[in-house]
Design a protein around this motif. Structure first.
Motif, PDB file in Angstrom:
ATOM      1  N   SER A  46      27.797 -61.473  -5.918  1.00 48.01           N
ATOM      2  CA  SER A  46      26.746 -62.489  -6.004  1.00 48.01           C
ATOM      3  C   SER A  46      26.563 -62.923  -7.455  1.00 48.01           C
ATOM      4  O   SER A  46      26.916 -62.197  -8.392  1.00 48.01           O
ATOM      5  CB  SER A  46      25.432 -61.929  -5.469  1.00 48.01           C
ATOM      6  N   PRO A  47      26.000 -64.115  -7.680  1.00 47.27           N
ATOM      7  CA  PRO A  47      25.713 -64.538  -9.058  1.00 47.27           C
ATOM      8  C   PRO A  47      24.844 -63.534  -9.814  1.00 47.27           C
ATOM      9  O   PRO A  47      25.043 -63.334 -11.023  1.00 47.27           O
ATOM     10  CB  PRO A  47      24.992 -65.875  -8.861  1.00 47.27           C
ATOM     11  N   VAL A  48      23.894 -62.901  -9.138  1.00 48.47           N
ATOM     12  CA  VAL A  48      23.035 -61.907  -9.802  1.00 48.47           C
ATOM     13  C   VAL A  48      23.846 -60.687 -10.207  1.00 48.47           C
ATOM     14  O   VAL A  48      23.686 -60.156 -11.310  1.00 48.47           O
ATOM     15  CB  VAL A  48      21.856 -61.524  -8.898  1.00 48.47           C
ATOM     16  N   LYS A  49      24.735 -60.227  -9.344  1.00 49.96           N
ATOM     17  CA  LYS A  49      25.568 -59.078  -9.702  1.00 49.96           C
ATOM     18  C   LYS A  49      26.452 -59.403 -10.897  1.00 49.96           C
ATOM     19  O   LYS A  49      26.599 -58.586 -11.823  1.00 49.96           O
ATOM     20  CB  LYS A  49      26.439 -58.649  -8.515  1.00 49.96           C
ATOM     21  N   GLN A  50      27.030 -60.593 -10.896  1.00 52.57           N
ATOM     22  CA  GLN A  50      27.882 -60.985 -12.014  1.00 52.57           C
ATOM     23  C   GLN A  50      27.106 -60.974 -13.330  1.00 52.57           C
ATOM     24  O   GLN A  50      27.601 -60.499 -14.355  1.00 52.57           O
ATOM     25  CB  GLN A  50      28.474 -62.365 -11.747  1.00 52.57           C
ATOM     26  N   ALA A  51      25.875 -61.489 -13.291  1.00 51.35           N
ATOM     27  CA  ALA A  51      25.056 -61.514 -14.507  1.00 51.35           C
ATOM     28  C   ALA A  51      24.680 -60.103 -14.946  1.00 51.35           C
ATOM     29  O   ALA A  51      24.710 -59.772 -16.139  1.00 51.35           O
ATOM     30  CB  ALA A  51      23.802 -62.349 -14.271  1.00 51.35           C
ATOM     31  N   ALA A  52      24.313 -59.264 -13.987  1.00 52.54           N
ATOM     32  CA  ALA A  52      23.922 -57.892 -14.311  1.00 52.54           C
ATOM     33  C   ALA A  52      25.075 -57.132 -14.958  1.00 52.54           C
ATOM     34  O   ALA A  52      24.899 -56.446 -15.985  1.00 52.54           O
ATOM     35  CB  ALA A  52      23.444 -57.176 -13.052  1.00 52.54           C
ATOM     36  N   LEU A  53      26.250 -57.239 -14.378  1.00 46.88           N
ATOM     37  CA  LEU A  53      27.400 -56.523 -14.926  1.00 46.88           C
ATOM     38  C   LEU A  53      27.752 -57.040 -16.321  1.00 46.88           C
ATOM     39  O   LEU A  53      28.170 -56.273 -17.193  1.00 46.88           O
ATOM     40  CB  LEU A  53      28.593 -56.656 -13.984  1.00 46.88           C
ATOM     41  N   ALA A  54      27.578 -58.342 -16.537  1.00 48.73           N
ATOM     42  CA  ALA A  54      27.859 -58.909 -17.856  1.00 48.73           C
ATOM     43  C   ALA A  54      26.946 -58.332 -18.926  1.00 48.73           C
ATOM     44  O   ALA A  54      27.330 -58.251 -20.100  1.00 48.73           O
ATOM     45  CB  ALA A  54      27.714 -60.437 -17.808  1.00 48.73           C
ATOM     46  N   HIS A  55      25.743 -57.916 -18.513  1.00 49.22           N
ATOM     47  CA  HIS A  55      24.798 -57.319 -19.462  1.00 49.22           C
ATOM     48  C   HIS A  55      24.790 -55.793 -19.400  1.00 49.22           C
ATOM     49  O   HIS A  55      23.944 -55.154 -20.044  1.00 49.22           O
ATOM     50  CB  HIS A  55      23.388 -57.848 -19.180  1.00 49.22           C
ATOM     51  N   GLY A  56      25.692 -55.218 -18.630  1.00 52.64           N
ATOM     52  CA  GLY A  56      25.768 -53.762 -18.544  1.00 52.64           C
ATOM     53  C   GLY A  56      24.611 -53.126 -17.780  1.00 52.64           C
ATOM     54  O   GLY A  56      24.279 -51.949 -18.031  1.00 52.64           O
ATOM     55  N   ILE A  57      24.012 -53.851 -16.850  1.00 52.56           N
ATOM     56  CA  ILE A  57      22.880 -53.335 -16.078  1.00 52.56           C
ATOM     57  C   ILE A  57      23.404 -52.716 -14.781  1.00 52.56           C
ATOM     58  O   ILE A  57      24.199 -53.337 -14.063  1.00 52.56           O
ATOM     59  CB  ILE A  57      21.888 -54.468 -15.741  1.00 52.56           C
ATOM     60  N   PRO A  58      22.973 -51.487 -14.449  1.00 54.12           N
ATOM     61  CA  PRO A  58      23.408 -50.865 -13.197  1.00 54.12           C
ATOM     62  C   PRO A  58      23.000 -51.706 -11.982  1.00 54.12           C
ATOM     63  O   PRO A  58      21.911 -52.289 -11.954  1.00 54.12           O
ATOM     64  CB  PRO A  58      22.685 -49.516 -13.200  1.00 54.12           C
ATOM     65  N   VAL A  59      23.882 -51.751 -10.984  1.00 51.21           N
ATOM     66  CA  VAL A  59      23.673 -52.569  -9.787  1.00 51.21           C
ATOM     67  C   VAL A  59      23.748 -51.698  -8.538  1.00 51.21           C
ATOM     68  O   VAL A  59      24.631 -50.833  -8.423  1.00 51.21           O
ATOM     69  CB  VAL A  59      24.731 -53.691  -9.694  1.00 51.21           C
ATOM     70  N   ALA A  60      22.831 -51.908  -7.605  1.00 51.58           N
ATOM     71  CA  ALA A  60      22.879 -51.287  -6.276  1.00 51.58           C
ATOM     72  C   ALA A  60      22.904 -52.399  -5.235  1.00 51.58           C
ATOM     73  O   ALA A  60      22.245 -53.432  -5.404  1.00 51.58           O
ATOM     74  CB  ALA A  60      21.679 -50.380  -6.051  1.00 51.58           C
ATOM     75  N   GLN A  61      23.661 -52.189  -4.149  1.00 52.19           N
ATOM     76  CA  GLN A  61      23.828 -53.212  -3.122  1.00 52.19           C
ATOM     77  C   GLN A  61      23.593 -52.645  -1.717  1.00 52.19           C
ATOM     78  O   GLN A  61      24.485 -52.647  -0.879  1.00 52.19           O
ATOM     79  CB  GLN A  61      25.222 -53.828  -3.217  1.00 52.19           C
ATOM     80  N   PRO A  62      22.375 -52.188  -1.462  1.00 54.72           N
ATOM     81  CA  PRO A  62      22.098 -51.632  -0.128  1.00 54.72           C
ATOM     82  C   PRO A  62      22.171 -52.709   0.947  1.00 54.72           C
ATOM     83  O   PRO A  62      21.800 -53.872   0.712  1.00 54.72           O
ATOM     84  CB  PRO A  62      20.680 -51.095  -0.273  1.00 54.72           C
ATOM     85  N   ARG A  63      22.636 -52.320   2.118  1.00 53.23           N
ATOM     86  CA  ARG A  63      22.672 -53.258   3.245  1.00 53.23           C
ATOM     87  C   ARG A  63      21.305 -53.382   3.899  1.00 53.23           C
ATOM     88  O   ARG A  63      21.049 -54.339   4.627  1.00 53.23           O
ATOM     89  CB  ARG A  63      23.719 -52.793   4.257  1.00 53.23           C
ATOM     90  N   SER A  64      20.442 -52.430   3.644  1.00 54.64           N
ATOM     91  CA  SER A  64      19.081 -52.463   4.169  1.00 54.64           C
ATOM     92  C   SER A  64      18.224 -51.559   3.302  1.00 54.64           C
ATOM     93  O   SER A  64      18.724 -50.627   2.661  1.00 54.64           O
ATOM     94  CB  SER A  64      19.055 -51.983   5.633  1.00 54.64           C
ATOM     95  N   LEU A  65      16.912 -51.830   3.286  1.00 55.41           N
ATOM     96  CA  LEU A  65      15.965 -50.969   2.582  1.00 55.41           C
ATOM     97  C   LEU A  65      15.046 -50.225   3.548  1.00 55.41           C
ATOM     98  O   LEU A  65      14.121 -49.545   3.111  1.00 55.41           O
ATOM     99  CB  LEU A  65      15.135 -51.808   1.601  1.00 55.41           C
TER     100      LEU A  65
END
Length: 320
Positions: A46-65
């Protein structure tokens, strides 16, 4: 502040970039799982994941909360990550997953949502599309304190934005994304000073912006020309308004209301360098930008050079 972020599309990326630029500590980003995209259907972040990784921010991608839902392991892992992040606040923008109560209760200051409407008008999934389709004179952004309801939380900051006669969902999306990014940074600055006031949403004026269904793209020419013209702009760039003429399913991107003529709705009235004039249920519409299957968006005059159309032909379908 320690700010986690939950969002997925470009609209949300603007806010994440603004929060990062403002100097907040962002220990975690939540976003939707990678999805197949393009002709090769390769998994795409996703665009948000791409931005987060570019800034070195950890990312989680749960299918549900939801801890009691279909993917409890995903939810439990997300819960552990959010708790370990020791959050002041969670900022949410077009995330795509419902936040259960345990998420709302985890950050010290709760969860703030960036919503692209002037609440309580256009709660729900497609506020930009529905505001244009309805002919609203204004839209805007509301920064909201989230609760368990559907966009029912207290309003924190609200800023209106006029809708111009040329606006599309695409143009409003970009303007509102920038506005939401600025407002959420302002909201956190006010919160840090204890100056962020909460205002309950009024009971009057509630409306719901239901998710756009691709079936809605098919035009109904019995509607007034003004309503059809608004729909063209509301469905630009997605899903695009469609109608069939001379055996081809055309996408209709832009039009202008013109003087009416006595003809059945959907009838081609005139073909000219200015566009394609079509009768509607009330008035007429001049289509000025079209797209053939597999082709590009072009001025109507260019499209019509390769499409045999003459007055008296009718667009097919569209009646509902």
């Amino acid at each position: 502040m320690r700010v986690a972020f939950a969002g997925t599309p470009d609209f949300a990326r603007s806010a994440l970039e603004a929060l990062h630029a403002a100097g907040h500590t962002i220990p975690l980003v939540l976003t939707q799982p990678d999805r197949p995209a393009g002709r090769g259907l390769k998994l795409q972040a996703s665009p948000v994941k791409q931005a987060a990784l570019a800034h070195g921010i950890p990312v989680a991608q749960p299918r549900s909360l939801r801890l009691d839902g279909k993917f409890p392991d995903d939810a439990a892992q997300a819960r552990d990550l959010l708790r370990a992040a020791d959050l002041d606040v969670l900022v949410v923008a077009a995330y795509g997953l419902i936040l259960p109560q345990w998420v709302l209760d985890t950050p010290r200051r709760g969860c703030l949502n960036i919503h692209a409407s002037l609440l309580p008008r256009w709660r729900g999934a497609a506020p930009i599309h529905r505001a244009l389709e309805a002919g609203d004179a204004h839209t805007g952004v509301t920064i909201m304190q989230m609760d368990a309801g559907l966009d029912t939380g207290d309003m924190l900051l609200v800023e209106p934005l006029p809708i111009t006669p040329r606006d599309t969902t695409g143009t409003l999306h970009d303007t509102l994304a920038a506005l939401g990014a600025r407002l959420v940074v302002e909201a956190l600055a006010l919160a840090a000073r204890g100056a962020l006031a909460r205002t309950p949403q009024p009971a009057a004026g509630v409306s719901y912006a239901h998710k756009i269904d691709k079936a809605e793209a098919q035009l109904d020419w019995s509607q007034p020309a003004t309503a059809i013209e608004r729909r063209l702009r509301a469905f630009d760039p997605f899903p695009g308004a469609t109608s069939t003429l001379a055996g081809e399913a055309l996408k209709l991107w832009r039009g202008e209301v013109i003087a009416p003529a006595a003809a059945a709705p959907g009838t081609v009235l005139a073909v000219s360098p200015q566009g394609l004039d079509v009768a509607t249920g009330d008035g007429a519409l001049r289509l000025t930008e079209l797209q053939r299957p597999g082709g590009r968006r072009l001025p109507a005059a260019q499209v019509l050079q390769g499409l045999a159309v003459s007055p008296g032909q009718r667009f097919e379908g569209g009646g509902r």
